[in-house]
Design an enzyme around this catalytic site. Sequence first.
Site: not given
Ligand code: GLC
Length: 670
Positions: A219
């Site tokens: 993430d």
């Molecule tokens: C965010 C989210 C994830 C998302 C990623 C890119 O913090 O937790 O679901 O796809 O970062 O934005």
Amino acid sequence: MKYDVNQLTLEEKIALLTGINEWQTSSANGKLPQIFVSDGPNGLQMFDENGVRKSATAMPALSLLAQTWDKELAYLDGETIANDAAEKGADILLAPGVNIKRTPLNGRNFEYFSEDPYLSGVLAREFIKGVQSRGIGTSLKHFCGNNREKGRRVQSSEIDERALNEIYYRPFEIALEAKPWTVMCAYNPVNGVYASENKKLLKGVLRDKFGFDGLIVSDWASVQSSYKALKATIDLIMPYNEDTLPNVKAALEKGYITMEEIDTCVTNVLKLIEKVQNANKQINYTKEERHENAVKIAKAGITLLKNEENILPLKDGGNYLVVGDLSKKPIGGLGSAYVQTDYEQKPIKELLQEKLPNAQVGYDKGACACADWAGANRVKLEYAKRCYVEAYGKDAVVVFVSGDTEGESFDRSHIKLKREYEELIENLLKYNKNLIIVVNSASAIDMSDWIDDVKAVVYEGFSGEGTNEALSSILVGETNPSGKLAESFPYDLDDTFTGDYAGDGFVEWYNDSIFVGYRYYERAGIDVLFPFGYGLSYSKFAYSNLKIEQTDKTDFTVSYDITNTSDVDGAEVSQVYVKDVFSMVVRPEQELKGFEKTFLKAGETKTVSVKLDFRSFAYYSTALDRWHAENGVFEIRIGASSQDIRLVGKVNIELEDDEQQSQAFVYYNN
Ligand code: GLC
């Protein structure tokens, strides 16, 4: 393979293991094509070079998609978003999220499907198939135990093995059947180890146990130590992480990580690049058709919760008032799942007037005047009074309300409506009893203060750019509502297992274990306002003729008839629950193991067939470290909701003695 890891220098290899910015992978000094990733579950969220969001089709939130209980619409949803992705140059869609709705407070519940792992996994699987059918990859997320936003980057989710396997891993395990190109790890630690460094989770479970052979992406900014993440088999650290190069080089020199481990991750990135290059990106819907798909899904997911005296559908020639700004511009969820659409919705008042040409349809702003009710100065008080005077004598008043704002990085603080909306309802009731409440929220709302006093409730959810078209169609009866809740609605936050406790900031013990959602309320004997799987229709449906055919030791085909006994065509979501009557371990009262949505013309009867297999009967045995089905009697329950069981049958599981353990006692799982 087209791209060879040996073509790359060490620096190029390590550079490939993190992004070059928020959304792109490295080109390895021009040796490789780059991959472009983009959010999200409710439509494409993509930014231009100036960081401005590009417009895309705002689909209903996944929470609303779940309320359709429709596998084909889940596929259509994914396929539609993939059209936008293909058109705008994204290679991978960072979706779907399948985290379980353990608490209605979770700010990102709108991005997820359900409190039930089976419903979540099956719909996510179909969504992934839809996206990837257009040559766009997906990212099944967030693995795992990210069930609230508070403390998500620090707080460890302490989860026992049964709960992990039966509840939190399960939607991922089912969705992996669609072979998502990537899986995204969660921010939080799980049992004390960050998900991004949790080798048991990422390699032991995802890769070795579930057979996932794609790429694992972190993430965003969830990685604490790059080399530890790579050793846990994260392949791609996003977004660009300036520590990755020095951190991995130093670890390599110290022998903390081997060149082989690095090459394994690099090879997974190269495989993904090749997959993207070979993908046949196809656009099969025009922009208008994508919008129509959004409307279609919204129509199938918006859920009718109450309809006293059949006040709905509204009648042509009636005298109605629409109250509240949300009838003009419905709200959605905030954060990475937000979608910028350029589609301008017509206000509900206008759409109702078009559909009911002989009706009188008024509009009043409503809520804001009431927000100042207590301290209102004379002008605002007059404005507020006008709203009530307008409401007086109408055949019905359609009132648009919502709960707390929902979005990423924060949780709701309560599950009631915003105070001014509760006051609005309270005050309007003094002037008109025929209130139809439309709830523009995406997670359970405590309606106990007013639900008995209003005539109808429509749970609009976050239904995207097609909200008003879909809702107005339902309100006038053009569309027969067929949505059903994918999460339980408790009477009160205190009735939930967690209540307002959100961990101590460092640890949250999942002491509810497998008893999440309806599994908890049923075991604890707590009544809920609206149960899992509940939703009304303008039609009535009768269930009959249950037949259960055993096709193998633990395989059964369950069939039953559904009849539309009304004079209105409609659709019914029938649910198949399995109850292990006696077991050596404690088990939920019942668990969802099958469902179908059946379209029936007025008076029509259809036979529905659902297959059950070993996993429909088994629980995860921590003693045996595998799924295990005990011999004995199981009830097969066919329901219109988890609390409205219409047919019950029984089957006996009779496995060979060497597949069974000796039993000292049995639980009666009632
Ligand atoms: C965010 C989210 C994830 C998302 C990623 C890119 O913090 O937790 O679901 O796809 O970062 O934005």
